[in-house]
Design an enzyme around this catalytic site. Sequence first.
Site, PDB file in Angstrom:
ATOM      1  N   ARG A  18       0.827  -1.205   0.000  1.00 15.11           N
ATOM      2  CA  ARG A  18       0.000   0.000   0.000  1.00 15.11           C
ATOM      3  C   ARG A  18       0.860   1.254   0.000  1.00 15.11           C
ATOM      4  NH1 ARG A  18      -4.968   1.157  -1.480  1.00 15.11           N
ATOM      5  NH2 ARG A  18      -5.264  -1.041  -0.947  1.00 15.11           N
ATOM      6  N   SER A  45      -2.104  -4.460   8.439  1.00 14.25           N
ATOM      7  CA  SER A  45      -3.026  -5.544   8.116  1.00 14.25           C
ATOM      8  C   SER A  45      -3.340  -5.537   6.627  1.00 14.25           C
ATOM      9  CB  SER A  45      -4.282  -5.428   8.980  1.00 14.25           C
ATOM     10  OG  SER A  45      -5.110  -6.554   8.824  1.00 14.25           O
ATOM     11  N   HIS A  65      -5.257  -3.933   4.365  1.00 13.90           N
ATOM     12  CA  HIS A  65      -5.168  -2.757   3.501  1.00 13.90           C
ATOM     13  C   HIS A  65      -3.718  -2.337   3.324  1.00 13.90           C
ATOM     14  CE1 HIS A  65      -6.058   1.460   2.150  1.00 13.90           C
ATOM     15  NE2 HIS A  65      -6.934   0.778   1.444  1.00 13.90           N
ATOM     16  N   CYS A  66      -2.957  -2.358   4.404  1.00 11.95           N
ATOM     17  CA  CYS A  66      -1.548  -1.971   4.330  1.00 11.95           C
ATOM     18  C   CYS A  66      -0.755  -2.861   3.375  1.00 11.95           C
ATOM     19  CB  CYS A  66      -0.902  -2.060   5.707  1.00 11.95           C
ATOM     20  SG  CYS A  66      -1.650  -1.038   6.974  1.00 11.95           S
ATOM     21  N   LEU A  67      -1.173  -4.122   3.254  1.00 10.72           N
ATOM     22  CA  LEU A  67      -0.425  -5.095   2.458  1.00 10.72           C
ATOM     23  C   LEU A  67      -0.727  -5.037   0.968  1.00 10.72           C
ATOM     24  CD1 LEU A  67      -0.853  -8.154   4.848  1.00 10.72           C
ATOM     25  CD2 LEU A  67       1.331  -7.065   4.286  1.00 10.72           C
TER      26      LEU A  67
END
Length: 356
Positions: A107, A345, A347-349
């Site tokens: 992200r 989590s 979204h960050c990935l």
Amino acid sequence: MERHFPHTNATLTPKQLGFLFPAEWHPHRATWLTFPHNEASWQGDKLARMRPQYLAFIQAISQGEQVGIVANDEPLQRFIQAELEKIGVDLSRIEFLIKPTNDAWCRDHGPAFLINPETKQRMVIDWGHNAWGGKYPPYDDDNRTPTAIAEQLGLLSVQPGIIMEGGSVEFNGAGTVLTSRSCLLNTNRNPHLSQQQIEEYLHNYYGTEQVLWVEDGIVGDDTDGHIDDTTRFVSEDTVVACVETDPHDANYEVLQTNLKLLQEMRLLNGKPLNVIELPMPKAVMIDGFRTPGSYANFLICNAGVIVPVFNNPHDEQAIDILEKAFPERKIIPLLATEIIWGQGSFHCLSQQEPLV
């Protein structure tokens, strides 16, 4: 694949050329991931323990779109293919880019895909990446990821020349971007730029008209307050905003401050934001460390909304709220109890690649 882009005047910005960053619910061609391999993010046996949750994430995305995976090398690619085969993932849904990588947070270091609704073209914005203010060197391989993906897809790539992270900005697809002062105005990102100058970059390169600012982020978030842990658009005029109900909790005051700001905001049409309160999980502790567990760190993809859950007393309440917030989408709760150790989590990935 798109292999040609017409000659453009280099002095024109993406916005002037008709490009914009679409909302996450815009249909995807693919979602891009950078496969984790760095034990500095998941120490000891934690990398192996988080992997089944990460593979389940890939499987869920692949139900509705392609999954692009940036793999550090060919042995890792072969390992990923074998692991995905074991859990029944259709490998025709998986695309690989082999290139060196530092960390897993696509992200933030991955490409920002823009679309031109009129010409049906796409382009990539390759923002600079400095690992959240230089916290986790080296990051040079991750910093090269956007252009490498653009080249694989045959897309034009543009470098604005400043630091920007995908998790720090949230879009409604109708001209508005939400962000936090604690991150974008932090001197460890772009100390030479004023708030007005940063807003101009957001408008010129994301195609937005309005920047709305909250103050800060949650405890355990090492990104200096990314918006994708606290406030997310679920439609053009509606957000879910994380709240903490325990006044003694370390997140209570900052989330109350953000909530009041959101309730006072007005969109471009003059209407107030519709704000849906989303509970925080009860503190997600691992080895005495409070992780940045948040139900707001969901990914909207073609198959549904993939929501991190933590075997937590508040899981069911959060799922129920998100089901009502996304009445036309399937809510897909996936365990992130091991992934969250890395301080991020789902979204960050991930970073979505839109269809045009």
